[in-house]
Design a protein around this motif. Structure first.
Motif, PDB file in Angstrom:
ATOM      1  N   ARG A  82      53.314  22.296 -30.629  1.00  0.00           N
ATOM      2  CA  ARG A  82      53.379  21.291 -29.561  1.00  0.00           C
ATOM      3  C   ARG A  82      52.647  21.780 -28.313  1.00  0.00           C
ATOM      4  NH1 ARG A  82      58.552  18.632 -26.278  1.00  0.00           N
ATOM      5  NH2 ARG A  82      57.239  17.535 -24.777  1.00  0.00           N
ATOM      6  N   LEU A  83      52.818  23.043 -27.971  1.00  0.00           N
ATOM      7  CA  LEU A  83      52.150  23.581 -26.786  1.00  0.00           C
ATOM      8  C   LEU A  83      50.629  23.559 -26.949  1.00  0.00           C
ATOM      9  CD1 LEU A  83      54.478  26.631 -26.023  1.00  0.00           C
ATOM     10  CD2 LEU A  83      54.324  24.481 -24.729  1.00  0.00           C
ATOM     11  N   ARG A  84      50.152  23.982 -28.118  1.00  0.00           N
ATOM     12  CA  ARG A  84      48.701  23.989 -28.331  1.00  0.00           C
ATOM     13  C   ARG A  84      48.129  22.572 -28.258  1.00  0.00           C
ATOM     14  NH1 ARG A  84      49.933  28.194 -32.389  1.00  0.00           N
ATOM     15  NH2 ARG A  84      50.188  26.495 -33.907  1.00  0.00           N
ATOM     16  N   ARG A  85      48.841  21.606 -28.870  1.00  0.00           N
ATOM     17  CA  ARG A  85      48.376  20.218 -28.789  1.00  0.00           C
ATOM     18  C   ARG A  85      48.308  19.757 -27.341  1.00  0.00           C
ATOM     19  NH1 ARG A  85      52.783  18.679 -32.798  1.00  0.00           N
ATOM     20  NH2 ARG A  85      51.871  19.197 -34.824  1.00  0.00           N
ATOM     21  N   THR A  86      49.365  20.050 -26.587  1.00  0.00           N
ATOM     22  CA  THR A  86      49.432  19.580 -25.205  1.00  0.00           C
ATOM     23  C   THR A  86      48.315  20.192 -24.370  1.00  0.00           C
ATOM     24  OG1 THR A  86      51.828  19.322 -25.401  1.00  0.00           O
ATOM     25  CG2 THR A  86      50.921  19.383 -23.186  1.00  0.00           C
ATOM     26  N   LEU A  87      47.984  21.458 -24.602  1.00  0.00           N
ATOM     27  CA  LEU A  87      46.887  22.087 -23.856  1.00  0.00           C
ATOM     28  C   LEU A  87      45.563  21.393 -24.154  1.00  0.00           C
ATOM     29  CD1 LEU A  87      47.757  25.898 -24.130  1.00  0.00           C
ATOM     30  CD2 LEU A  87      48.213  24.319 -22.233  1.00  0.00           C
ATOM     31  N   LEU A  88      45.328  21.069 -25.422  1.00  0.00           N
ATOM     32  CA  LEU A  88      44.106  20.334 -25.763  1.00  0.00           C
ATOM     33  C   LEU A  88      44.113  18.948 -25.123  1.00  0.00           C
ATOM     34  CD1 LEU A  88      43.273  21.083 -29.518  1.00  0.00           C
ATOM     35  CD2 LEU A  88      41.909  21.663 -27.519  1.00  0.00           C
ATOM     36  N   PHE A  89      45.261  18.283 -25.138  1.00  0.00           N
ATOM     37  CA  PHE A  89      45.346  16.955 -24.543  1.00  0.00           C
ATOM     38  C   PHE A  89      45.090  17.017 -23.034  1.00  0.00           C
ATOM     39  CE2 PHE A  89      48.516  15.546 -28.075  1.00  0.00           C
ATOM     40  CZ  PHE A  89      47.449  15.398 -28.954  1.00  0.00           C
ATOM     41  N   ARG A 137      28.016  30.075 -36.174  1.00  0.00           N
ATOM     42  CA  ARG A 137      28.946  28.939 -36.128  1.00  0.00           C
ATOM     43  C   ARG A 137      30.330  29.282 -36.680  1.00  0.00           C
ATOM     44  NH1 ARG A 137      25.457  24.205 -38.954  1.00  0.00           N
ATOM     45  NH2 ARG A 137      27.425  23.036 -38.689  1.00  0.00           N
ATOM     46  N   PHE A 138      30.514  30.488 -37.174  1.00  0.00           N
ATOM     47  CA  PHE A 138      31.761  30.855 -37.836  1.00  0.00           C
ATOM     48  C   PHE A 138      31.973  32.362 -37.693  1.00  0.00           C
ATOM     49  CE2 PHE A 138      33.726  32.570 -41.731  1.00  0.00           C
ATOM     50  CZ  PHE A 138      34.920  31.872 -41.742  1.00  0.00           C
ATOM     51  N   PRO A 139      33.237  32.804 -37.488  1.00  0.00           N
ATOM     52  CA  PRO A 139      34.443  32.014 -37.261  1.00  0.00           C
ATOM     53  C   PRO A 139      34.611  31.626 -35.801  1.00  0.00           C
ATOM     54  CG  PRO A 139      35.020  34.325 -37.399  1.00  0.00           C
ATOM     55  CD  PRO A 139      33.534  34.248 -37.636  1.00  0.00           C
ATOM     56  N   VAL A 140      35.198  30.478 -35.568  1.00  0.00           N
ATOM     57  CA  VAL A 140      35.434  29.965 -34.218  1.00  0.00           C
ATOM     58  C   VAL A 140      36.758  30.531 -33.699  1.00  0.00           C
ATOM     59  CG1 VAL A 140      36.053  27.839 -32.975  1.00  0.00           C
ATOM     60  CG2 VAL A 140      34.071  27.877 -34.497  1.00  0.00           C
ATOM     61  N   CYS A 141      36.818  30.762 -32.393  1.00  0.00           N
ATOM     62  CA  CYS A 141      38.054  31.238 -31.770  1.00  0.00           C
ATOM     63  C   CYS A 141      39.050  30.089 -31.725  1.00  0.00           C
ATOM     64  CB  CYS A 141      37.777  31.756 -30.360  1.00  0.00           C
ATOM     65  SG  CYS A 141      39.245  32.359 -29.501  1.00  0.00           S
ATOM     66  N   GLU A 142      40.069  30.130 -32.580  1.00  0.00           N
ATOM     67  CA  GLU A 142      41.007  29.014 -32.739  1.00  0.00           C
ATOM     68  C   GLU A 142      41.790  28.688 -31.472  1.00  0.00           C
ATOM     69  OE1 GLU A 142      43.060  28.768 -36.799  1.00  0.00           O
ATOM     70  OE2 GLU A 142      42.958  30.918 -36.358  1.00  0.00           O
ATOM     71  N   ASP A 143      42.157  29.722 -30.727  1.00  0.00           N
ATOM     72  CA  ASP A 143      43.053  29.532 -29.590  1.00  0.00           C
ATOM     73  C   ASP A 143      42.324  29.554 -28.251  1.00  0.00           C
ATOM     74  OD1 ASP A 143      45.302  29.400 -31.291  1.00  0.00           O
ATOM     75  OD2 ASP A 143      45.307  31.590 -31.451  1.00  0.00           O
ATOM     76  N   ALA A 144      41.037  29.205 -28.272  1.00  0.00           N
ATOM     77  CA  ALA A 144      40.235  29.255 -27.046  1.00  0.00           C
ATOM     78  C   ALA A 144      40.721  28.266 -25.996  1.00  0.00           C
ATOM     79  CB  ALA A 144      38.766  28.987 -27.384  1.00  0.00           C
ATOM     80  N   ALA A 145      41.391  27.187 -26.424  1.00  0.00           N
ATOM     81  CA  ALA A 145      41.814  26.156 -25.473  1.00  0.00           C
ATOM     82  C   ALA A 145      42.729  26.712 -24.393  1.00  0.00           C
ATOM     83  CB  ALA A 145      42.502  25.008 -26.206  1.00  0.00           C
ATOM     84  N   ALA A 146      43.581  27.671 -24.762  1.00  0.00           N
ATOM     85  CA  ALA A 146      44.514  28.229 -23.778  1.00  0.00           C
ATOM     86  C   ALA A 146      43.774  28.944 -22.655  1.00  0.00           C
ATOM     87  CB  ALA A 146      45.494  29.187 -24.458  1.00  0.00           C
ATOM     88  N   SER A 191      45.237  23.665 -32.810  1.00  0.00           N
ATOM     89  CA  SER A 191      44.174  24.637 -32.557  1.00  0.00           C
ATOM     90  C   SER A 191      42.821  24.066 -32.930  1.00  0.00           C
ATOM     91  CB  SER A 191      44.432  25.925 -33.337  1.00  0.00           C
ATOM     92  OG  SER A 191      44.368  25.666 -34.724  1.00  0.00           O
ATOM     93  N   LEU A 192      41.779  24.750 -32.521  1.00  0.00           N
ATOM     94  CA  LEU A 192      40.437  24.410 -32.959  1.00  0.00           C
ATOM     95  C   LEU A 192      40.264  24.868 -34.402  1.00  0.00           C
ATOM     96  CD1 LEU A 192      38.391  25.502 -29.801  1.00  0.00           C
ATOM     97  CD2 LEU A 192      39.307  23.231 -30.336  1.00  0.00           C
ATOM     98  N   ALA A 193      39.496  24.111 -35.180  1.00  0.00           N
ATOM     99  CA  ALA A 193      39.250  24.489 -36.570  1.00  0.00           C
ATOM    100  C   ALA A 193      38.432  25.764 -36.627  1.00  0.00           C
ATOM    101  CB  ALA A 193      38.521  23.365 -37.296  1.00  0.00           C
ATOM    102  N   LEU A 216      36.225  16.794 -26.920  1.00  0.00           N
ATOM    103  CA  LEU A 216      36.713  17.864 -27.793  1.00  0.00           C
ATOM    104  C   LEU A 216      35.554  18.638 -28.389  1.00  0.00           C
ATOM    105  CD1 LEU A 216      37.517  18.703 -30.969  1.00  0.00           C
ATOM    106  CD2 LEU A 216      39.018  19.356 -29.100  1.00  0.00           C
ATOM    107  N   ASP A 217      34.524  17.934 -28.859  1.00  0.00           N
ATOM    108  CA  ASP A 217      33.367  18.599 -29.464  1.00  0.00           C
ATOM    109  C   ASP A 217      32.629  19.461 -28.442  1.00  0.00           C
ATOM    110  OD1 ASP A 217      33.999  17.406 -31.830  1.00  0.00           O
ATOM    111  OD2 ASP A 217      32.344  15.961 -31.819  1.00  0.00           O
ATOM    112  N   ALA A 218      32.551  18.990 -27.187  1.00  0.00           N
ATOM    113  CA  ALA A 218      31.886  19.765 -26.142  1.00  0.00           C
ATOM    114  C   ALA A 218      32.636  21.061 -25.856  1.00  0.00           C
ATOM    115  CB  ALA A 218      31.768  18.932 -24.867  1.00  0.00           C
ATOM    116  N   LEU A 219      33.969  21.012 -25.910  1.00  0.00           N
ATOM    117  CA  LEU A 219      34.765  22.231 -25.732  1.00  0.00           C
ATOM    118  C   LEU A 219      34.612  23.154 -26.941  1.00  0.00           C
ATOM    119  CD1 LEU A 219      38.034  20.603 -24.343  1.00  0.00           C
ATOM    120  CD2 LEU A 219      36.407  22.008 -23.050  1.00  0.00           C
ATOM    121  N   TYR A 220      34.555  22.557 -28.118  1.00  0.00           N
ATOM    122  CA  TYR A 220      34.468  23.341 -29.347  1.00  0.00           C
ATOM    123  C   TYR A 220      33.222  24.226 -29.354  1.00  0.00           C
ATOM    124  CZ  TYR A 220      34.803  24.359 -34.363  1.00  0.00           C
ATOM    125  OH  TYR A 220      34.907  24.990 -35.577  1.00  0.00           O
ATOM    126  N   THR A 221      32.108  23.716 -28.862  1.00  0.00           N
ATOM    127  CA  THR A 221      30.862  24.498 -28.882  1.00  0.00           C
ATOM    128  C   THR A 221      30.968  25.758 -28.029  1.00  0.00           C
ATOM    129  OG1 THR A 221      29.930  23.172 -27.079  1.00  0.00           O
ATOM    130  CG2 THR A 221      29.423  22.480 -29.327  1.00  0.00           C
TER     131      THR A 221
END
Length: 462
Positions: free
Chosen positions: A361-368, A297-306, A109-111, A432-437
């Motif tokens: 594993r799923l969250r990692r794969t989505l980020l990858f 800047r806080f809190p960040v949506c941890e599961d935004a990648a999905a 997940s995102l921090a 990754l940083d560009a997505l995090y913002t």
């Protein structure tokens, strides 16, 4: 196992002197000493050294634990982390380097807070220097995560690696590390992973098969075994200092009354109530995090990648994903099919989840998938690390590390090495940083992290 013999009641400056010969006094190049920002520290060190009773002792009488590294996430920092740093200092460490995950963490997940905010908290709670464990290593399985972390620690000159441990038993952990390096274990483990098993489950099942017993402890011990296996495999000159974990279990989602909470519990409470808990987090860290909240800047949506990946997966074909790390074992086709049937990121996760595909594993794969990360990216060692925070002692330590460390320490993108490995790491990290913002409460531009600076404590080390 040997640990430092320095008096734990000695001052930070006196403890710092114990590793100064390694960094400065035996180095003929004195150019960094003339830098204006370190000149005051250097002169003060000389003054204290003349008064320090250990200064004239023989080298073998000085602290064995000189520079101690901690591989951490601190997502967010809590009293358990502060306890770990305090125990390391009490054991005699002259300098503490935190090698901290960047904007993505190992659970995929995102921090919850960005790397600069978390680094400021870590420094305030006991670390002298905070350097980044970069993406994608910070978001990988335990083997890659552990190898990248201990390799950076060794390159930075750390002689000790400290970590929290459910068992606190160095011998037991070393036995497990030796077992997982055996040919039988490696062969059986890889076969399970190829068949689609999750990495954590595959480890546990293979260990039971090969060793006839269960892996020791919990999540912290599993990481500790990865660290020890990497140290042995690469023959790194690092000793370990396990600190028995106190407080609630790593996965516990409740806040205990009188013990340090887990980071999982803090995040769950924050998600449920919208605020930080009243206890369990150092007050200075609470102030840092609340300041970040006020700044959007806080809190960040941890599961935004999905949610971010859903439209891309709808347009993708299975063959487009087969080169992505983690997409083996038929997962690439499953991702594409599930995306066409899902309308939200959470629904996508629900359709993908099986016993062989755990959430991490799923969250990692989505980020990858979002960053185009391949297995080759994961199995190339870090080409550089980024400075995130430094205390007064850390600044003086950093001056020596810039000359003696075997891995570059950068503060801004322009400092990154212009070699293929560094360029590949930069591309991954920047994506990754560009997505995090986009996951921040107040969204930022894609290049926002290019403009960020490390937190530097300008007070003297004295």
């Amino acid at each position: 196992m040997q640990i430092a013999a320095v008096n734990p009641d000695s001052s930070p400056a006196s403890r710092f002197l114990d590793f100064m010969p390694f960094l400065w006094y035996n180095n003929a190049d004195s150019s960094a000493r003339n830098r204006q920002d370190d000149a005051h520290n250097y002169s003060e060190i000389i003054k204290i050294r003349s008064k320090n009773p250990m200064a004239n002792e023989s080298k073998d009488r000085r602290s064995i634990m000189k520079i101690c590294a901690v591989i951490c996430e601190c997502n967010p920092i809590h009293n358990g982390h502060a306890y770990l740093f305090r125990r390391i200092r009490e054991a005699g460490a002259a300098g503490i380097i935190a090698i901290m995950s960047g904007n993505a963490v190992q659970r995929g997940s995102l921090a919850i807070a960005d790397k600069y905010i978390r680094a400021a908290c870590v420094m305030a709670c006991g670390a002298d220097l905070v350097l980044e464990l970069p993406y994608p290593y910070a978001c990988a399985g335990s083997e890659v995560f552990g190898t990248a972390g201990v390799w950076l620690a060794a390159c930075l000159g750390a002689d000790t690696l400290a970590f929290g441990s459910e068992t606190g038993d160095a011998e037991l952990l070393q036995h497990a590390a030796d077992a997982i390096r055996s040919a039988d274990f490696i062969s059986a483990y890889r076969e399970r992973v190829r068949a689609g098993a999750g990495t954590a489950g595959a480890w546990a099942e293979t260990y039971r098969e090969v060793c006839g017993s269960s892996l020791p402890g919990g999540a912290n011990d599993l990481l500790a075994v990865s660290y020890l296996a990497a140290i042995g495999k690469h023959r790194l000159p690092i000793t370990v200092f396990p600190v028995k974990r106190i407080g609630s279990d790593y996965r516990a989602d409740f806040l205990p009354a009188d013990l340090p909470p887990s980071a999982t519990a803090v995040r769950a409470y924050l998600k449920r109530t919208g605020r930080l808990p009243d206890t369990g987090i150092p007050e200075i860290a609470v102030r840092q995090l609340e300041g970040a909240r006020a700044d959007g800047r806080f809190p960040v949506c941890e599961d935004a990648a999905a949610d971010m990946i859903l439209p891309l997966l709808r347009l993708a074909k299975e063959k487009d994903l087969k080169h992505i790390a983690g997409c083996g074992g038929g997962l690439s086709g499953r991702l594409c099919a599930a995306a066409r049937q899902s309308t939200t990121g959470s629904e996508l996760m629900q359709k993908l989840r099986t016993g062989n595909y755990p959430d991490a594993r799923l969250r990692r794969t989505l980020l990858f998938c979002l960053t185009g990360t391949t297995d080759a990216d994961l199995h190339t060692l870090p080409a550089y690390t980024t400075l995130l925070a430094a205390s007064g002692t850390g600044r003086a330590l950093l001056a020596g590390l810039r000359r003696n460390a075997s891995v570059p320490i950068v503060t801004k993108p322009a400092d990154r090495p212009a070699v293929p490995e560094a360029l590949r790491q930069s591309r991954q990290s920047d994506l990754l940083d560009a997505l995090y913002t986009l996951a921040m409460p107040q969204r930022r531009s894609a290049d926002w992290f290019f403009k960020c600076s490390p937190t530097i404590d300008l007070t003297t080390i004295c």
